[in-house]
Motif scaffolding. Sequence first.
Motif, PDB file in Angstrom:
ATOM      1  N   LYS A   1      32.926 -78.352 -35.569  1.00 20.59           N
ATOM      2  CA  LYS A   1      32.687 -77.023 -36.336  1.00 20.59           C
ATOM      3  C   LYS A   1      32.253 -77.705 -37.892  1.00 20.59           C
ATOM      4  N   ALA A   2      31.809 -76.715 -38.623  1.00 19.77           N
ATOM      5  CA  ALA A   2      31.199 -77.120 -39.847  1.00 19.77           C
ATOM      6  C   ALA A   2      32.232 -77.602 -40.703  1.00 19.77           C
ATOM      7  N   SER A   3      31.968 -78.528 -41.518  1.00 15.77           N
ATOM      8  CA  SER A   3      33.033 -79.162 -42.450  1.00 15.77           C
ATOM      9  C   SER A   3      33.318 -77.912 -43.302  1.00 15.77           C
ATOM     10  N   PHE A   4      34.453 -78.340 -44.148  1.00 18.44           N
ATOM     11  CA  PHE A   4      35.093 -77.495 -45.203  1.00 18.44           C
ATOM     12  C   PHE A   4      33.939 -77.238 -46.246  1.00 18.44           C
ATOM     13  N   ASP A   5      33.210 -78.541 -46.706  1.00 17.27           N
ATOM     14  CA  ASP A   5      32.315 -78.289 -47.782  1.00 17.27           C
ATOM     15  C   ASP A   5      31.065 -77.542 -47.238  1.00 17.27           C
ATOM     16  N   GLN A   6      30.729 -77.665 -46.089  1.00 14.70           N
ATOM     17  CA  GLN A   6      29.451 -76.894 -45.325  1.00 14.70           C
ATOM     18  C   GLN A   6      29.930 -75.475 -45.418  1.00 14.70           C
ATOM     19  N   ALA A   7      31.191 -75.227 -44.804  1.00 15.24           N
ATOM     20  CA  ALA A   7      31.412 -73.568 -44.747  1.00 15.24           C
ATOM     21  C   ALA A   7      31.464 -72.951 -46.162  1.00 15.24           C
ATOM     22  N   LYS A   8      31.791 -73.708 -47.140  1.00 15.79           N
ATOM     23  CA  LYS A   8      31.941 -73.232 -48.326  1.00 15.79           C
ATOM     24  C   LYS A   8      30.502 -73.050 -49.064  1.00 15.79           C
ATOM     25  N   ARG A   9      29.690 -73.814 -48.504  1.00 20.84           N
ATOM     26  CA  ARG A   9      28.239 -73.639 -49.046  1.00 20.84           C
ATOM     27  C   ARG A   9      27.361 -72.529 -48.316  1.00 20.84           C
ATOM     28  N   LEU A  10      27.914 -72.366 -47.021  1.00 16.54           N
ATOM     29  CA  LEU A  10      27.323 -71.403 -46.266  1.00 16.54           C
ATOM     30  C   LEU A  10      27.764 -70.002 -46.708  1.00 16.54           C
ATOM     31  N   LEU A  11      28.981 -69.834 -47.263  1.00 13.94           N
ATOM     32  CA  LEU A  11      29.416 -68.617 -47.596  1.00 13.94           C
ATOM     33  C   LEU A  11      28.641 -68.171 -49.142  1.00 13.94           C
ATOM     34  N   GLU A  12      28.442 -69.409 -49.880  1.00 15.50           N
ATOM     35  CA  GLU A  12      27.748 -68.920 -51.102  1.00 15.50           C
ATOM     36  C   GLU A  12      26.231 -68.560 -50.764  1.00 15.50           C
ATOM     37  N   LYS A  13      25.704 -68.836 -49.641  1.00 15.58           N
ATOM     38  CA  LYS A  13      24.563 -68.559 -49.329  1.00 15.58           C
ATOM     39  C   LYS A  13      24.691 -67.172 -48.361  1.00 15.58           C
ATOM     40  N   GLY A  14      25.852 -66.632 -48.305  1.00 10.53           N
ATOM     41  CA  GLY A  14      25.840 -65.501 -47.428  1.00 10.53           C
ATOM     42  C   GLY A  14      25.638 -65.590 -45.807  1.00 10.53           C
ATOM     43  N   LEU A  15      25.814 -66.994 -45.449  1.00  9.91           N
ATOM     44  CA  LEU A  15      25.664 -67.309 -44.256  1.00  9.91           C
ATOM     45  C   LEU A  15      26.978 -67.281 -43.371  1.00  9.91           C
ATOM     46  N   ASP A  16      26.992 -67.449 -41.979  1.00  5.98           N
ATOM     47  CA  ASP A  16      28.125 -67.464 -41.179  1.00  5.98           C
ATOM     48  C   ASP A  16      28.835 -68.835 -41.307  1.00  5.98           C
ATOM     49  N   PRO A  17      30.121 -68.941 -41.786  1.00  2.51           N
ATOM     50  CA  PRO A  17      30.647 -70.295 -42.001  1.00  2.51           C
ATOM     51  C   PRO A  17      31.479 -70.871 -40.752  1.00  2.51           C
TER      52      PRO A  17
ATOM     53  N   ALA B   1      28.616 -77.991 -36.880  1.00  2.12           N
ATOM     54  CA  ALA B   1      28.345 -78.810 -38.029  1.00  2.12           C
ATOM     55  C   ALA B   1      26.681 -79.082 -38.026  1.00  2.12           C
ATOM     56  N   ALA B   2      25.977 -79.080 -36.831  1.00  2.00           N
ATOM     57  CA  ALA B   2      24.579 -79.458 -36.691  1.00  2.00           C
ATOM     58  C   ALA B   2      23.945 -78.267 -37.216  1.00  2.00           C
ATOM     59  N   THR B   3      24.322 -76.809 -36.725  1.00  5.09           N
ATOM     60  CA  THR B   3      23.743 -75.684 -37.242  1.00  5.09           C
ATOM     61  C   THR B   3      23.791 -75.732 -38.584  1.00  5.09           C
ATOM     62  N   ALA B   4      25.125 -75.684 -39.080  1.00  4.20           N
ATOM     63  CA  ALA B   4      25.277 -75.626 -40.539  1.00  4.20           C
ATOM     64  C   ALA B   4      24.242 -76.636 -41.375  1.00  4.20           C
ATOM     65  N   ALA B   5      24.356 -77.994 -40.847  1.00  2.00           N
ATOM     66  CA  ALA B   5      23.285 -78.858 -41.512  1.00  2.00           C
ATOM     67  C   ALA B   5      21.770 -78.198 -41.516  1.00  2.00           C
ATOM     68  N   ARG B   6      21.394 -77.580 -40.422  1.00  2.32           N
ATOM     69  CA  ARG B   6      19.982 -77.189 -40.368  1.00  2.32           C
ATOM     70  C   ARG B   6      19.686 -75.936 -41.338  1.00  2.32           C
ATOM     71  N   LEU B   7      20.846 -75.303 -41.394  1.00  6.85           N
ATOM     72  CA  LEU B   7      21.033 -74.115 -42.152  1.00  6.85           C
ATOM     73  C   LEU B   7      21.004 -74.440 -43.757  1.00  6.85           C
ATOM     74  N   LEU B   8      21.685 -75.335 -43.942  1.00  5.85           N
ATOM     75  CA  LEU B   8      21.785 -76.013 -45.441  1.00  5.85           C
ATOM     76  C   LEU B   8      20.608 -76.760 -45.891  1.00  5.85           C
ATOM     77  N   GLY B   9      19.652 -76.998 -44.913  1.00  4.44           N
ATOM     78  CA  GLY B   9      18.522 -78.000 -45.271  1.00  4.44           C
ATOM     79  C   GLY B   9      18.939 -79.165 -45.256  1.00  4.44           C
ATOM     80  N   ASP B  10      19.964 -79.843 -44.743  1.00  2.00           N
ATOM     81  CA  ASP B  10      20.534 -81.213 -44.589  1.00  2.00           C
ATOM     82  C   ASP B  10      19.478 -82.250 -43.951  1.00  2.00           C
ATOM     83  N   PRO B  11      18.684 -83.261 -44.759  1.00  2.00           N
ATOM     84  CA  PRO B  11      17.910 -83.969 -44.038  1.00  2.00           C
ATOM     85  C   PRO B  11      18.255 -84.588 -42.549  1.00  2.00           C
ATOM     86  N   SER B  12      19.625 -84.697 -42.671  1.00  5.45           N
ATOM     87  CA  SER B  12      20.019 -85.483 -41.254  1.00  5.45           C
ATOM     88  C   SER B  12      20.147 -84.411 -40.391  1.00  5.45           C
TER      89      SER B  12
END
Length: 552
Positions: free
Chosen positions: A502-518, A522-533
């Motif tokens: 699942k999304a890490s704590f840091d990813q979930a926190k940033r998702l929430l700040e963007k109004g996205l589902d936390p 992890a892979a989906t979170a990375a795509r939503l957050l624009g992670d180059p990896s």
Amino acid sequence: MILRPYQNEGVATAMTMLLAGQSCLGVAATGLGKTICFAEVARRWPSEKGRVLVMAHTEELVDQSIDKMHRVIGERPAKEMNIHQSNEHPTRRRKVVVASVQSLNSGERLKKFENIGLIIVDEAHRGVAPMYRKVYDHFAKVPRLGVTATPDRLDEEALGQVFDEVAFNFDLNWAVVNRWLVPIVARTIKCEGLDLSKCRVTGGDLNGADLMDAMDEEAVIQQMAHGIVEHAGNRKTLVFMPGGFKDVAGNEVRVSQLMYDVLNRRKTGSAEWVMGHHPREQRTRTIQDFREGRFQFLVNVDVLTEGFDDPGIQCVAMCRPTMSRAKYSQMLGRGTRALPGIIDHLGGATVEERGAAIKASAKPYVEVFDFVGLSGRHKLVTATDILGGKHSEKAVSRVREKSDSEGAVDVIEALDDAEVQIELEKRKQIIADAQKFHTRVIDPFDVLCIEPQREYGWDRAKRPSAKMVNFAKSLGMDVSGMSFGKVRQLLGEAVKRRNTGKASFDQAKRLLEKGLDPTVNAATAARLLGDPSAERIARLQERYKAMVGGQA
């Protein structure tokens, strides 16, 4: 004696702590064999490190400990209580002495004991009292193991004052879910004439005399008795009644005797009763007749709350309203054991196999009757409260309402269903809130989409270690001022997220700040957050699925 897997685990952890000089607490719900656990600790304790002193507070518990330890250790422990004196001759000392704490506080009896290397405290929730502390002070450098089914205290006196760590904690909810104990079905029975609103509170529970006055009405007892007879059918039932009001001879009777009379009027010869003032021989005979099924209902006042084992009990009638979780747990625990031979012969069986064996037995569950009337400001404990200890207050409240309206409810099943529904509702709300307040400080529990577990005296008093706090900081969590239990819950959920992808704590926190589902992976979170990896992670996951034959 062959220990169950959890007993072996608990004993091993306790031994490690004790041999390192740490005092520790072991929590095991009634029916899980805490006496067997501490007897095994005593058996494994190295003789060269000194003798073992076991303390209990009643003669019944002292004798019970001696009998069970005899079976585990192979040698009958010495007894120190009343007229019984343990033999302290250097060449004839027993490895284990079982004593009443009252005896150790009288005269010179404590001073005669030498070479004590370990102290074991039975019913350790009592272990902060002055008479216990006197023994601790006398053996100041001796490690202690406390065992209890109920670590919560009405006065919130923290057990952390006398025990350093928790060696094991096998609570009622865990035991039922893992089918070491039978499922618990709760039934709410309404008593229109029961008015507890005027009862005072003494020592954290309903005042005994006020409670007796409130229940000293035949109409109330008739309603309770009717509910018991109607819903128990032919099942063996233990009835708990209040004490605190004495007759002219100084005996606590009236209400309990009235219940005994009414039950027998409704079903001739079905009930007996036991009181503290009854001669011990009479109590022993009545209890043995109950065990052997010579009558159906056993009415008691505080006689069978601790140390009473009868796996044949199928119903427990809580005709003693209480605000004490510890007292309620002790009463409920009298009925949670599986029938003899149902699960222990399975050896290393799975949860499913134990569950199937219990379900097919003559006792597939225990049913507890909670009686409700007008409680006013008082928060009375029910089976839902006891089993809801690791569930949110919302879930507990919903199941309590469900029990009130629907009658018999499998408590743990209903709690789990309520949590799923609440989780779905909360996810929607968190996302909605995040869309409105992108810059707000977000609570770690909101980030991880979990509810803080309810805490009681022991949990609230314990602080997290520096290692735990530093680990939380490394994850980006602010755990300032939080208790050990809350920090442990957060870290456990964070690790669980990592292990399940699942999304890490840091990813979930940033998702929430963007109004996205936390709650995404992890892979989906990375795509939503624009992670180059993100693309690389996605490719690796697809490749792994292909290798193991999964669908892309």
